[in-house]
Structures are given as structure tokens and as C-alpha cells.
Scaffold this motif. Sequence first.
Motif, mmCIF file in Angstrom:
data_model
loop_
_atom_site.group_PDB
_atom_site.id
_atom_site.type_symbol
_atom_site.label_atom_id
_atom_site.label_comp_id
_atom_site.label_asym_id
_atom_site.label_seq_id
_atom_site.Cartn_x
_atom_site.Cartn_y
_atom_site.Cartn_z
ATOM 1 N N LEU A 49 -52.737 -99.870 -57.328
ATOM 2 C CA LEU A 49 -51.327 -100.169 -57.022
ATOM 3 C C LEU A 49 -50.523 -98.931 -56.600
ATOM 4 O O LEU A 49 -49.753 -99.000 -55.641
ATOM 5 C CB LEU A 49 -50.661 -100.878 -58.215
ATOM 6 C CG LEU A 49 -51.145 -102.324 -58.445
ATOM 7 C CD1 LEU A 49 -50.606 -102.877 -59.754
ATOM 8 C CD2 LEU A 49 -50.740 -103.237 -57.291
ATOM 9 N N PRO A 50 -50.680 -97.775 -57.287
ATOM 10 C CA PRO A 50 -49.900 -96.611 -56.840
ATOM 11 C C PRO A 50 -50.249 -96.219 -55.399
ATOM 12 O O PRO A 50 -49.357 -95.923 -54.599
ATOM 13 C CB PRO A 50 -50.312 -95.508 -57.832
ATOM 14 C CG PRO A 50 -50.770 -96.255 -59.045
ATOM 15 C CD PRO A 50 -51.416 -97.505 -58.524
ATOM 16 N N SER A 51 -51.514 -96.264 -55.059
ATOM 17 C CA SER A 51 -51.908 -95.934 -53.693
ATOM 18 C C SER A 51 -51.342 -96.958 -52.710
ATOM 19 O O SER A 51 -50.799 -96.607 -51.656
ATOM 20 C CB SER A 51 -53.440 -95.895 -53.601
ATOM 21 O OG SER A 51 -53.833 -95.894 -52.264
ATOM 22 N N ALA A 52 -51.444 -98.243 -53.084
ATOM 23 C CA ALA A 52 -50.913 -99.300 -52.210
ATOM 24 C C ALA A 52 -49.415 -99.097 -51.984
ATOM 25 O O ALA A 52 -48.919 -99.262 -50.871
ATOM 26 C CB ALA A 52 -51.168 -100.664 -52.837
ATOM 27 N N SER A 53 -48.697 -98.699 -53.027
ATOM 28 C CA SER A 53 -47.250 -98.496 -52.906
ATOM 29 C C SER A 53 -46.936 -97.342 -51.963
ATOM 30 O O SER A 53 -45.964 -97.393 -51.206
ATOM 31 C CB SER A 53 -46.638 -98.189 -54.262
ATOM 32 O OG SER A 53 -46.772 -99.296 -55.071
ATOM 33 N N GLN A 54 -47.736 -96.283 -52.030
ATOM 34 C CA GLN A 54 -47.539 -95.171 -51.098
ATOM 35 C C GLN A 54 -47.717 -95.656 -49.669
ATOM 36 O O GLN A 54 -46.946 -95.327 -48.782
ATOM 37 C CB GLN A 54 -48.561 -94.050 -51.371
ATOM 38 C CG GLN A 54 -48.298 -93.270 -52.628
ATOM 39 C CD GLN A 54 -46.910 -92.645 -52.622
ATOM 40 O OE1 GLN A 54 -46.507 -92.028 -51.643
ATOM 41 N NE2 GLN A 54 -46.169 -92.846 -53.700
ATOM 42 N N HIS A 55 -48.735 -96.464 -49.459
ATOM 43 C CA HIS A 55 -49.009 -96.953 -48.105
ATOM 44 C C HIS A 55 -47.958 -97.933 -47.620
ATOM 45 O O HIS A 55 -47.674 -97.999 -46.435
ATOM 46 C CB HIS A 55 -50.400 -97.595 -48.041
ATOM 47 C CG HIS A 55 -51.496 -96.590 -48.012
ATOM 48 N ND1 HIS A 55 -51.993 -96.013 -49.155
ATOM 49 C CD2 HIS A 55 -52.166 -96.029 -46.978
ATOM 50 C CE1 HIS A 55 -52.932 -95.146 -48.823
ATOM 51 N NE2 HIS A 55 -53.058 -95.140 -47.519
ATOM 52 N N LYS A 56 -47.371 -98.692 -48.543
ATOM 53 C CA LYS A 56 -46.408 -99.707 -48.088
ATOM 54 C C LYS A 56 -45.172 -99.059 -47.479
ATOM 55 O O LYS A 56 -44.491 -99.670 -46.668
ATOM 56 C CB LYS A 56 -46.061 -100.678 -49.209
ATOM 57 C CG LYS A 56 -44.879 -100.328 -50.061
ATOM 58 C CD LYS A 56 -44.492 -101.489 -50.937
ATOM 59 C CE LYS A 56 -43.250 -101.122 -51.710
ATOM 60 N NZ LYS A 56 -42.769 -102.170 -52.570
ATOM 61 N N LEU A 57 -44.921 -97.802 -47.845
ATOM 62 C CA LEU A 57 -43.774 -97.107 -47.268
ATOM 63 C C LEU A 57 -43.964 -96.863 -45.772
ATOM 64 O O LEU A 57 -43.021 -96.675 -45.038
ATOM 65 C CB LEU A 57 -43.559 -95.767 -47.986
ATOM 66 C CG LEU A 57 -43.307 -95.862 -49.488
ATOM 67 C CD1 LEU A 57 -43.214 -94.490 -50.123
ATOM 68 C CD2 LEU A 57 -42.028 -96.658 -49.750
ATOM 69 N N LYS A 58 -45.234 -96.897 -45.339
ATOM 70 C CA LYS A 58 -45.505 -96.592 -43.926
ATOM 71 C C LYS A 58 -45.365 -97.816 -43.021
ATOM 72 O O LYS A 58 -45.417 -97.711 -41.821
ATOM 73 C CB LYS A 58 -46.922 -96.028 -43.794
ATOM 74 C CG LYS A 58 -47.112 -94.725 -44.551
ATOM 75 C CD LYS A 58 -48.543 -94.260 -44.430
ATOM 76 C CE LYS A 58 -48.852 -93.232 -45.518
ATOM 77 N NZ LYS A 58 -50.271 -93.158 -45.817
ATOM 78 N N SER A 89 -43.753 -99.943 -57.922
ATOM 79 C CA SER A 89 -43.106 -100.578 -56.760
ATOM 80 C C SER A 89 -43.833 -101.826 -56.282
ATOM 81 O O SER A 89 -43.952 -102.068 -55.073
ATOM 82 C CB SER A 89 -42.979 -99.590 -55.594
ATOM 83 O OG SER A 89 -42.347 -98.432 -55.992
ATOM 84 N N VAL A 90 -44.307 -102.606 -57.244
ATOM 85 C CA VAL A 90 -44.978 -103.856 -56.891
ATOM 86 C C VAL A 90 -43.932 -104.931 -56.588
ATOM 87 O O VAL A 90 -42.926 -105.040 -57.284
ATOM 88 C CB VAL A 90 -45.885 -104.299 -58.074
ATOM 89 C CG1 VAL A 90 -46.346 -105.726 -57.934
ATOM 90 C CG2 VAL A 90 -47.076 -103.354 -58.169
#
Length: 253
Positions: A49-58, A89-90
Amino acid sequence: MKKSIIAGNWKMNKTLPQAEDFFNQINRKIKNAPLRQSSCILCVPSPYLPSASQHKLKSNLLIGGQDVSAHTDGAYTGETSAQMLQSCSVDYCIVGHSERREYHHESNALLNKKLFQLQECDITPIYCIGENLEQREKGLMEKVLLTQLAEGLKGFDISRGTIIAYEPIWAIGTGKAATAQMAQDVHQLIRRWISENYSPAIAEQTHILYGGSMKPANIAELIAQPDIDGGLIGGAALEVESYWEMVKIAEEK
Ligand code: PEP
């Protein structure tokens, strides 16, 4: 018209590098072809989830968990709280997937508690309901689904944003999807229930997703039905190309 939701449920699949590769590829695709008619949600294993949240910002990728604890915090080894999901940030979280109802004996009453935990943390639940083959064949389908709705959603305000996923258990991971008409009939029943128990306006705004062997070959027919607002997709959401093909079909709806 509501946007279609194309939600992937990765279940317990992929390593972190494989997950990051998927996020990078999907972000590139969304950047090159911004989404207009649909929303992409990826429900990934908790460690990612933390990695996914970083990517969702892009890009405007949305992130979901696959389960949440019914408790707020404390001595519950192995559990993930709604607040933990919020701190990653889910945006969404699956509740009551049939695999959890079956393998972890999750009752409607327990799932009801999970829904309240999520709402407290402003995370939109994706509440799953569905009948098994025996229940369908014995004519119990409607009773099972309406009980899952009534008990799972007891006292719960879905107008603040709740997604319902109809996932017939006999169609999950079997390659045997419900026909578009079968799925539409059930979705109509669910929408009617929401209309009667909340309001016609809430029924209209609520997304009702279909899940169960949805794939590029059958998604167009399913989401063309008036009460099917997208899909919760397992197997066919594991590969970027097949996931993206489904998003593109939803974009053309
Ligand atoms: C699911 O697990 O929610 C699901 C619908 O799986 P599949 O698409 O593989 O049937």
C-alpha cells in the motif's frame, strides 16, 4: 452518467518488484490516455500500500486495501486497522469478499463493524455479496443476498459513498461468468433494495460492480447493462495488458 469503476483485486499475488512494475506501467498508460469515463482502483496486498500510494500521486490511479480489522487498535496481531489504511492514503477497501466469508468465517455482523471502521477514516468500502451454487440452485439466492445487504449494512449510511460488489461465488476464479442478463437481474434487485431502504437518489448514485470471471472478452456486454457500473476483477487484473484492455473498453462505453 456515472463513471464505470474498473477495480482490480490482486488477492495474495505478486512480489513488491512485480507490483511496482505494474504501477509504473499503468501510470504510463494513464498519462498517455487520461481517463474520462472510468476510474481505476487497484486493491493490493497490505505490504504494497505505501508503494501504491506513492505511485498514485503520479496519475489518478486509486488504491484499495483487501480487508480491514473490525477493531480500532490494540492487541490484534496480524490485523490492519482502518487508521493504518488511512495513513497509507488508501481510498477504498474490500469488505466481505467471499474468500474471507468462507475461509475466515466472517459474518455479516462482523462485516458491519468493518464498514463503520472504514467510514470513520473516510475510506470508501467495497462491500461484497454473493450466493454459492447450491444456494442459487435451491432458489435461495434472493434471500441470501438480501440478508447480506440487510445485516451487513445495518444502520450504515451508504450515501457517504459505498460500493456494492455482486460476486456470485460460483463465478469467482472459475472462468464461468454470469451471463450479462443474469448479472443485470441481480443488480436490479440490489438497486431496488437500496432504493427501498435508503432512497431512490442514493440507489441511483451507488456504484454496483459485478465480479466473477470478468475479462476483456465479456466486460463490454456486462457493463452495457443499465445496472452494472463496472467490475471487481481478480485473475484478469493481474496482467497490465488485460487490465488496461478492460479500462479501455470501459472508456469507450
Ligand atoms: C474476485 O476475486 O473478486 C474475482 C472476481 O475474481 P475473478 O475475476 O478471478 O473471478
